[in-house]
Design a protein around this motif. Structure first.
Motif, PDB file in Angstrom:
ATOM      1  N   UNK A 275       0.809  -1.223   0.000  1.00 14.46           N
ATOM      2  CA  UNK A 275       0.000   0.000   0.000  1.00 14.46           C
ATOM      3  C   UNK A 275       0.840   1.270   0.000  1.00 14.46           C
ATOM      4  N   UNK A 276       2.000   1.263   0.655  1.00 14.65           N
ATOM      5  CA  UNK A 276       2.833   2.463   0.672  1.00 14.65           C
ATOM      6  C   UNK A 276       3.325   2.830  -0.712  1.00 14.65           C
ATOM      7  N   UNK A 277       3.721   1.832  -1.485  1.00 19.41           N
ATOM      8  CA  UNK A 277       4.162   2.084  -2.856  1.00 19.41           C
ATOM      9  C   UNK A 277       2.990   2.569  -3.733  1.00 19.41           C
ATOM     10  N   UNK A 278       1.840   1.995  -3.509  1.00 18.09           N
ATOM     11  CA  UNK A 278       0.655   2.414  -4.285  1.00 18.09           C
ATOM     12  C   UNK A 278       0.318   3.868  -3.984  1.00 18.09           C
ATOM     13  N   UNK A 279       0.356   4.231  -2.709  1.00 17.59           N
ATOM     14  CA  UNK A 279       0.025   5.610  -2.329  1.00 17.59           C
ATOM     15  C   UNK A 279       1.050   6.597  -2.880  1.00 17.59           C
ATOM     16  N   UNK A 280       2.304   6.237  -2.883  1.00 20.46           N
ATOM     17  CA  UNK A 280       3.337   7.138  -3.389  1.00 20.46           C
ATOM     18  C   UNK A 280       3.175   7.393  -4.885  1.00 20.46           C
ATOM     19  N   UNK A 281       2.932   6.345  -5.644  1.00 23.59           N
ATOM     20  CA  UNK A 281       2.751   6.519  -7.093  1.00 23.59           C
ATOM     21  C   UNK A 281       1.445   7.258  -7.400  1.00 23.59           C
ATOM     22  N   UNK A 282       0.433   7.016  -6.610  1.00 20.18           N
ATOM     23  CA  UNK A 282      -0.846   7.699  -6.818  1.00 20.18           C
ATOM     24  C   UNK A 282      -0.713   9.199  -6.572  1.00 20.18           C
ATOM     25  N   UNK A 283       0.068   9.595  -5.586  1.00 22.79           N
ATOM     26  CA  UNK A 283       0.273  11.021  -5.326  1.00 22.79           C
ATOM     27  C   UNK A 283       1.035  11.689  -6.470  1.00 22.79           C
ATOM     28  N   UNK A 284       1.981  10.970  -7.055  1.00 25.07           N
ATOM     29  CA  UNK A 284       2.739  11.537  -8.177  1.00 25.07           C
ATOM     30  C   UNK A 284       1.819  11.780  -9.375  1.00 25.07           C
ATOM     31  N   UNK A 285       1.018  10.779  -9.688  1.00 24.44           N
ATOM     32  CA  UNK A 285       0.129  10.902 -10.856  1.00 24.44           C
ATOM     33  C   UNK A 285      -0.917  11.990 -10.623  1.00 24.44           C
ATOM     34  N   UNK A 286      -1.542  11.988  -9.451  1.00 23.48           N
ATOM     35  CA  UNK A 286      -2.568  12.991  -9.172  1.00 23.48           C
ATOM     36  C   UNK A 286      -2.024  14.401  -9.100  1.00 23.48           C
ATOM     37  N   UNK A 287      -0.726  14.552  -8.813  1.00 24.00           N
ATOM     38  CA  UNK A 287      -0.136  15.881  -8.764  1.00 24.00           C
ATOM     39  C   UNK A 287       0.420  16.350 -10.089  1.00 24.00           C
TER      40      UNK A 287
END
Length: 380
Positions: A275-287
């Motif tokens: 989940x930590x890796x998923x959240x990190x990549x999701x923040x990059x894409x959403x930003x």
């Protein structure tokens, strides 16, 4: 004697004065006009002979021309006909008109409207209640041989569903959100989670699929199934209705390929990924941009459970690489056969697929994403 001589001289004087005045008046008189023939004879030329060309008619003095001697037309009438014309005109204006009784049904072969002369005016009245419906029973399908639109009497209203794609009907062809069996697409059922553990020594893989520049993917309705030659799918046929941008519990590839065609970035992650890796990549894409989609997918391998997709390109990773992800988005976002110049004009009016939507995407700068990953460049 003297008086006589005086009168004689006086008479001679008056006679002399009259003679001078007559001579003076003759000097002012015009020369009489000569006939053309006389003029020609006067100057020594003979007049032309026109006896063969002209017919001379002599009319006795005082005689009036009559109908017997004139071959042409008289205007307004010939001599002696004036009284006859007046009498004929008066006779025509006083001609008797036959009475109305002669123009009756016996002499008329056609139809009279609204009725013939002498007949009373008839008004046809239509009964308000038909003899067949006096019993109180309404007309039903038993007496009507045709088709009733939109439905027959006493039938419930039926709404005809769209046979192509409305984003709500016939979704089971791709993914049925109400079927528990389809929940396997977004659940981690692996007993060994260590297979999905991030590995810093494992390099990311960039895959590109060659397509002709004129290639335009087909849009297929929900009465046809769609399959792809490679997974995760990055090009090919899709459903006509695009998905609403944001994060989904699960989004089938038949939906997100449509968004890839208009230049979106899709983030996929395996349900068993950390989940930590998923959240990190999701923040990059959403930003980085507004037009992005996030969904779990079983198409990813345990070795690289994270992926970024663009049209005909994919980047699969074991560990999130911030710089690598930003470069991929900046190079390949907003590219595709359906990429509009101004997406902001489309998203306001169009209908979208929203089944399984958890959170809608937020604007980074504008809906057109004129600047990609701007905040990442400042941090790096």
């Amino acid at each position: 004697m003297f008086i006589w001589h005086y009168l004689t001289l006086l008479c001679l004087g008056f006679a002399l004065i009259d003679a001078k005045s007559i001579k003076k008046s003759q000097a002012n008189l015009l020369e009489p006009t000569l006939d053309p023939d006389e003029k020609l004879g006067k100057i020594g030329k003979s007049p032309p002979d026109i006896s063969n060309d002209v017919q001379r008619v002599q009319v006795p003095l005082g005689a009036t021309p009559g109908k017997n001697g004139w071959q042409g037309k008289w205007f307004p009438h010939a001599p002696g006909q004036q009284q006859e014309a007046i009498e004929l005109k008066m006779k025509s204006t006083t001609e008797e008109v036959p009475p109305l009784e002669f123009t009756t049904k016996d002499g008329w072969q056609g139809k009279w409207f609204p009725q013939a002369p002498g007949e009373p005016h008839l008004v046809k009245k239509k009964p308000l209640v038909d003899n067949k419906t006096k019993s109180g029973k309404s007309t039903t399908q038993d007496t009507w041989q045709g088709k009733l639109f939109p439905q027959g009497p006493n039938e419930s209203h039926k709404t005809k569903q769209s046979s192509c794609d409305d984003g709500k009907s016939n979704l089971a062809v791709d993914f049925d959100p109400n079927d528990i069996r389809d929940s396997l697409n977004f659940l981690c059922i692996s007993s060994n989670h260590s297979l999905y553990q991030p590995d810093l020594s494992r390099e990311a893989i960039l895959t590109e699929h060659f397509l002709p520049s004129a290639y335009l993917p087909p849009a297929k309705c929900l009465n046809e199934s769609i399959s792809y030659s490679h997974l995760p799918a990055t090009n090919g046929p899709y459903r006509p209705m695009p998905a609403e941008y944001g994060t989904y519990s699960y989004l089938p590839p038949q939906r997100y390929v449509r968004n890839l065609a208009e230049g979106a970035i899709v983030m996929l992650y395996h349900p068993c990924a950390f989940p930590g890796q998923v959240k990190q990549l999701q923040d990059i894409v959403g930003g980085c941009l507004y037009r992005h989609l996030v969904s779990p997918s079983l198409a990813l391998s345990p070795q690289r459970p994270l992926a970024l997709l663009a049209w005909s390109r994919s980047l699969e990773m074991s560990v999130v690489d911030r710089q690598l992800a930003a470069d991929f988005i900046q190079k390949h976002a907003k590219q595709g056969p359906l990429a509009p110049e101004e997406l902001s004009r489309l998203i306001v009016k169009r209908q979208t697929y929203k089944e399984g939507l958890l959170r809608e995407a937020h604007l980074v700068n504008t809906a057109d994403d004129y600047e990609l990953c701007g905040y990442l460049q400042e941090d790096m």
